[in-house]
Structures are given as C-alpha cells and as structure tokens.
Design a protein around this motif. Structure first.
Motif, PDB file in Angstrom:
ATOM      1  N   GLU A 181     -22.026  31.186 -18.912  1.00  0.00           N
ATOM      2  CA  GLU A 181     -22.419  32.459 -18.287  1.00  0.00           C
ATOM      3  C   GLU A 181     -21.310  33.061 -17.440  1.00  0.00           C
ATOM      4  O   GLU A 181     -20.429  32.358 -16.953  1.00  0.00           O
ATOM      5  N   SER A 182     -21.464  34.352 -17.198  1.00  0.00           N
ATOM      6  CA  SER A 182     -20.685  35.033 -16.167  1.00  0.00           C
ATOM      7  C   SER A 182     -21.526  35.015 -14.897  1.00  0.00           C
ATOM      8  O   SER A 182     -22.730  34.753 -14.948  1.00  0.00           O
ATOM      9  N   LEU A 183     -20.928  35.312 -13.759  1.00  0.00           N
ATOM     10  CA  LEU A 183     -21.716  35.382 -12.523  1.00  0.00           C
ATOM     11  C   LEU A 183     -22.739  36.518 -12.553  1.00  0.00           C
ATOM     12  O   LEU A 183     -23.899  36.305 -12.182  1.00  0.00           O
ATOM     13  N   PRO A 184     -22.379  37.735 -13.008  1.00  0.00           N
ATOM     14  CA  PRO A 184     -23.418  38.765 -13.110  1.00  0.00           C
ATOM     15  C   PRO A 184     -24.541  38.336 -14.064  1.00  0.00           C
ATOM     16  O   PRO A 184     -25.715  38.581 -13.799  1.00  0.00           O
ATOM     17  N   GLY A 185     -24.176  37.684 -15.163  1.00  0.00           N
ATOM     18  CA  GLY A 185     -25.185  37.192 -16.102  1.00  0.00           C
ATOM     19  C   GLY A 185     -26.093  36.160 -15.474  1.00  0.00           C
ATOM     20  O   GLY A 185     -27.300  36.111 -15.756  1.00  0.00           O
ATOM     21  N   THR A 186     -25.539  35.327 -14.599  1.00  0.00           N
ATOM     22  CA  THR A 186     -26.339  34.344 -13.873  1.00  0.00           C
ATOM     23  C   THR A 186     -27.371  35.048 -12.997  1.00  0.00           C
ATOM     24  O   THR A 186     -28.545  34.662 -12.971  1.00  0.00           O
ATOM     25  N   ALA A 187     -26.938  36.067 -12.274  1.00  0.00           N
ATOM     26  CA  ALA A 187     -27.871  36.794 -11.401  1.00  0.00           C
ATOM     27  C   ALA A 187     -28.992  37.421 -12.215  1.00  0.00           C
ATOM     28  O   ALA A 187     -30.167  37.325 -11.849  1.00  0.00           O
ATOM     29  N   VAL A 188     -28.662  38.043 -13.349  1.00  0.00           N
ATOM     30  CA  VAL A 188     -29.676  38.668 -14.208  1.00  0.00           C
ATOM     31  C   VAL A 188     -30.665  37.615 -14.708  1.00  0.00           C
ATOM     32  O   VAL A 188     -31.878  37.802 -14.655  1.00  0.00           O
ATOM     33  N   ARG A 189     -30.156  36.466 -15.186  1.00  0.00           N
ATOM     34  CA  ARG A 189     -31.028  35.405 -15.691  1.00  0.00           C
ATOM     35  C   ARG A 189     -31.926  34.846 -14.591  1.00  0.00           C
ATOM     36  O   ARG A 189     -33.123  34.668 -14.779  1.00  0.00           O
ATOM     37  N   GLU A 190     -31.350  34.575 -13.441  1.00  0.00           N
ATOM     38  CA  GLU A 190     -32.131  33.996 -12.341  1.00  0.00           C
ATOM     39  C   GLU A 190     -33.228  34.942 -11.858  1.00  0.00           C
ATOM     40  O   GLU A 190     -34.340  34.515 -11.580  1.00  0.00           O
ATOM     41  N   VAL A 191     -32.920  36.231 -11.755  1.00  0.00           N
ATOM     42  CA  VAL A 191     -33.954  37.189 -11.355  1.00  0.00           C
ATOM     43  C   VAL A 191     -35.091  37.183 -12.369  1.00  0.00           C
ATOM     44  O   VAL A 191     -36.268  37.146 -11.997  1.00  0.00           O
ATOM     45  N   MET A 192     -34.757  37.175 -13.652  1.00  0.00           N
ATOM     46  CA  MET A 192     -35.792  37.148 -14.696  1.00  0.00           C
ATOM     47  C   MET A 192     -36.623  35.872 -14.606  1.00  0.00           C
ATOM     48  O   MET A 192     -37.855  35.910 -14.622  1.00  0.00           O
ATOM     49  N   GLU A 251     -37.111  33.839 -12.085  1.00  0.00           N
ATOM     50  CA  GLU A 251     -37.831  33.623 -10.836  1.00  0.00           C
ATOM     51  C   GLU A 251     -38.804  34.734 -10.461  1.00  0.00           C
ATOM     52  O   GLU A 251     -39.697  34.511  -9.652  1.00  0.00           O
ATOM     53  N   THR A 252     -38.632  35.934 -11.058  1.00  0.00           N
ATOM     54  CA  THR A 252     -39.492  37.050 -10.653  1.00  0.00           C
ATOM     55  C   THR A 252     -40.155  37.790 -11.807  1.00  0.00           C
ATOM     56  O   THR A 252     -41.068  38.575 -11.584  1.00  0.00           O
ATOM     57  N   GLY A 253     -39.663  37.600 -13.026  1.00  0.00           N
ATOM     58  CA  GLY A 253     -40.208  38.306 -14.183  1.00  0.00           C
ATOM     59  C   GLY A 253     -39.572  39.655 -14.443  1.00  0.00           C
ATOM     60  O   GLY A 253     -39.904  40.323 -15.428  1.00  0.00           O
ATOM     61  N   TYR A 254     -38.639  40.075 -13.606  1.00  0.00           N
ATOM     62  CA  TYR A 254     -38.004  41.382 -13.791  1.00  0.00           C
ATOM     63  C   TYR A 254     -36.660  41.263 -14.496  1.00  0.00           C
ATOM     64  O   TYR A 254     -35.857  40.371 -14.194  1.00  0.00           O
ATOM     65  N   ASP A 255     -36.416  42.197 -15.409  1.00  0.00           N
ATOM     66  CA  ASP A 255     -35.108  42.354 -16.031  1.00  0.00           C
ATOM     67  C   ASP A 255     -34.343  43.337 -15.158  1.00  0.00           C
ATOM     68  O   ASP A 255     -34.866  44.402 -14.819  1.00  0.00           O
ATOM     69  N   VAL A 256     -33.128  42.975 -14.765  1.00  0.00           N
ATOM     70  CA  VAL A 256     -32.358  43.832 -13.865  1.00  0.00           C
ATOM     71  C   VAL A 256     -30.991  44.144 -14.440  1.00  0.00           C
ATOM     72  O   VAL A 256     -30.489  43.454 -15.326  1.00  0.00           O
ATOM     73  N   GLU A 257     -30.412  45.177 -13.877  1.00  0.00           N
ATOM     74  CA  GLU A 257     -29.043  45.582 -14.174  1.00  0.00           C
ATOM     75  C   GLU A 257     -28.256  45.470 -12.876  1.00  0.00           C
ATOM     76  O   GLU A 257     -28.707  45.947 -11.827  1.00  0.00           O
ATOM     77  N   ILE A 258     -27.097  44.851 -12.943  1.00  0.00           N
ATOM     78  CA  ILE A 258     -26.239  44.718 -11.765  1.00  0.00           C
ATOM     79  C   ILE A 258     -25.605  46.085 -11.481  1.00  0.00           C
ATOM     80  O   ILE A 258     -25.052  46.722 -12.381  1.00  0.00           O
ATOM     81  N   VAL A 271     -34.869  47.209 -14.602  1.00  0.00           N
ATOM     82  CA  VAL A 271     -34.850  48.001 -15.828  1.00  0.00           C
ATOM     83  C   VAL A 271     -36.001  47.616 -16.764  1.00  0.00           C
ATOM     84  O   VAL A 271     -36.171  48.219 -17.816  1.00  0.00           O
ATOM     85  N   GLY A 272     -36.808  46.618 -16.381  1.00  0.00           N
ATOM     86  CA  GLY A 272     -37.931  46.202 -17.215  1.00  0.00           C
ATOM     87  C   GLY A 272     -38.619  44.982 -16.641  1.00  0.00           C
ATOM     88  O   GLY A 272     -38.268  44.494 -15.567  1.00  0.00           O
ATOM     89  N   GLY A 273     -39.598  44.492 -17.381  1.00  0.00           N
ATOM     90  CA  GLY A 273     -40.330  43.302 -16.972  1.00  0.00           C
ATOM     91  C   GLY A 273     -41.477  43.616 -16.040  1.00  0.00           C
ATOM     92  O   GLY A 273     -41.782  44.780 -15.750  1.00  0.00           O
ATOM     93  N   SER A 274     -42.125  42.557 -15.560  1.00  0.00           N
ATOM     94  CA  SER A 274     -43.226  42.710 -14.605  1.00  0.00           C
ATOM     95  C   SER A 274     -43.249  41.502 -13.681  1.00  0.00           C
ATOM     96  O   SER A 274     -42.806  40.407 -14.043  1.00  0.00           O
ATOM     97  N   LEU A 275     -43.766  41.701 -12.489  1.00  0.00           N
ATOM     98  CA  LEU A 275     -43.768  40.686 -11.441  1.00  0.00           C
ATOM     99  C   LEU A 275     -44.496  39.424 -11.894  1.00  0.00           C
ATOM    100  O   LEU A 275     -45.636  39.479 -12.356  1.00  0.00           O
ATOM    101  N   THR A 276     -43.800  38.289 -11.774  1.00  0.00           N
ATOM    102  CA  THR A 276     -44.327  36.985 -12.149  1.00  0.00           C
ATOM    103  C   THR A 276     -43.872  35.958 -11.123  1.00  0.00           C
ATOM    104  O   THR A 276     -42.758  36.045 -10.614  1.00  0.00           O
ATOM    105  N   VAL A 277     -44.716  34.985 -10.839  1.00  0.00           N
ATOM    106  CA  VAL A 277     -44.344  33.884  -9.961  1.00  0.00           C
ATOM    107  C   VAL A 277     -43.961  32.696 -10.839  1.00  0.00           C
ATOM    108  O   VAL A 277     -44.754  32.254 -11.667  1.00  0.00           O
ATOM    109  N   SER A 278     -42.743  32.181 -10.658  1.00  0.00           N
ATOM    110  CA  SER A 278     -42.282  31.038 -11.456  1.00  0.00           C
ATOM    111  C   SER A 278     -42.716  29.735 -10.798  1.00  0.00           C
ATOM    112  O   SER A 278     -43.226  29.732  -9.672  1.00  0.00           O
ATOM    113  N   ASP A 279     -42.438  28.623 -11.462  1.00  0.00           N
ATOM    114  CA  ASP A 279     -42.771  27.323 -10.886  1.00  0.00           C
ATOM    115  C   ASP A 279     -41.846  26.958  -9.727  1.00  0.00           C
ATOM    116  O   ASP A 279     -42.088  25.986  -9.020  1.00  0.00           O
TER     117      ASP A 279
END
Length: 156
Positions: A55-66, A68-75, A109-117
């Motif tokens: 991964e890249s660092l921005p890619g890590t942030a995008v993956r982790e947000v998805m 842990e929260t269910g949201y797809d984000v753009e840096i 940019v997408g997704g919906s709020l989710t609580v991860s484990d």
C-alpha cells in the motif's frame, strides 16, 4: 487484544517495533468529525491503522476508514506527520510499538456508517464536543492541528 498508550512516561516499556500508519480526519457537510470509540482501550480516535507492504500511505488511510467506519473516502490534503518518540503503544500480545503516523484530510465519496469489530461506537462529532470525549493526547493534537486549518502540514 488490549492496548495501553504511554506518553512521556519513564516507566513505559521499551518499543520492540516501529509501525508506519495513516489516519484521516473525515468531515461531513456540517463540519462534524468522524470518530470511533476503540474497543481495545475505550478511547475516541480518528480512523486509522498500520500500512500493509503493498500500500501507499494515502491508500492505507482510505482502507482503514472503510474498514473501521464503512465510508469510502477521498484524500484531500495532509494534516501532518506524527513521530514523537515519547508516544509508546503496548499491546497485550507483547508488541510494544513506536508509531510513525501520517494524518490526512479526507471527504466521503460513498458508503454508509458501520461499526467494525475494532470499535464500540462510530459517529460524527461537533468540534465543540471534542474536549468532553476521552481521547489520547496524540489524537487531540491531530484534531487541534486540523481545526487550526494550518497553511502547511504539521511536521513532528
């Protein structure tokens, strides 16, 4: 797995690993900040985590947000770099880490709020509510730098 964070503590255990990590300050259209209450230490934090080898660092942030929260984000920008050697994180499995964290700005940019484990709660928080939440100093510092809307990223 339990997690204990130390800051400027002479009794903190000595680190046995260095982890490159990314986090993100994600806001909604009302200016509220997306936070999670971590299951491993019961503190509020920005979504984020360790970088995988492919991964890249921005890619890590995008993956982790998805994850842990269910949201797809753009840096959209950079809050800062956080490498303070006084911050030590100890896990119940014996790992004691120093963490090199790059904190980004991001928008949904997408997704919906989710609580991860990894969390017990995920929600948007008004900036005026931040002081009342139990949170580690290092998370507060990232949020402070974001809210200051600095012209250049924090380098520390």
């Amino acid at each position: 797995m339990a997690r204990t964070e130390y800051y400027d503590d002479p009794d903190a255990p000595k680190p046995n690993s260095l982890v490159v990590a990314a986090s993100a300050v994600v806001t909604d259209d009302r200016g509220r900040i997306l936070l999670q209450r971590r299951r491993d230490n019961d503190l509020w934090a920005l979504p984020g985590g360790g970088m995988d080898m492919a991964e890249s660092l921005p890619g890590t942030a995008v993956r982790e947000v998805m994850e842990e929260t269910g949201y797809d984000v753009e840096i959209t920008g950079l809050v800062g770099t956080y490498t303070d050697p006084r911050h030590i994180i100890a896990y119940s499995n014996g790992e004691v880490r120093r963490q090199f964290n790059v904190c980004f700005r991001a928008r949904i940019v997408g997704g919906s709020l989710t609580v991860s484990d990894e969390s017990t709660e995920v929600r948007f928080v008004e900036p005026s509510e931040l002081d009342a939440l139990p949170m580690h100093h290092t998370q507060r510092l990232r949020l402070q730098h974001f809210l200051e809307d600095r012209p250049r990223p924090y380098l520390g």
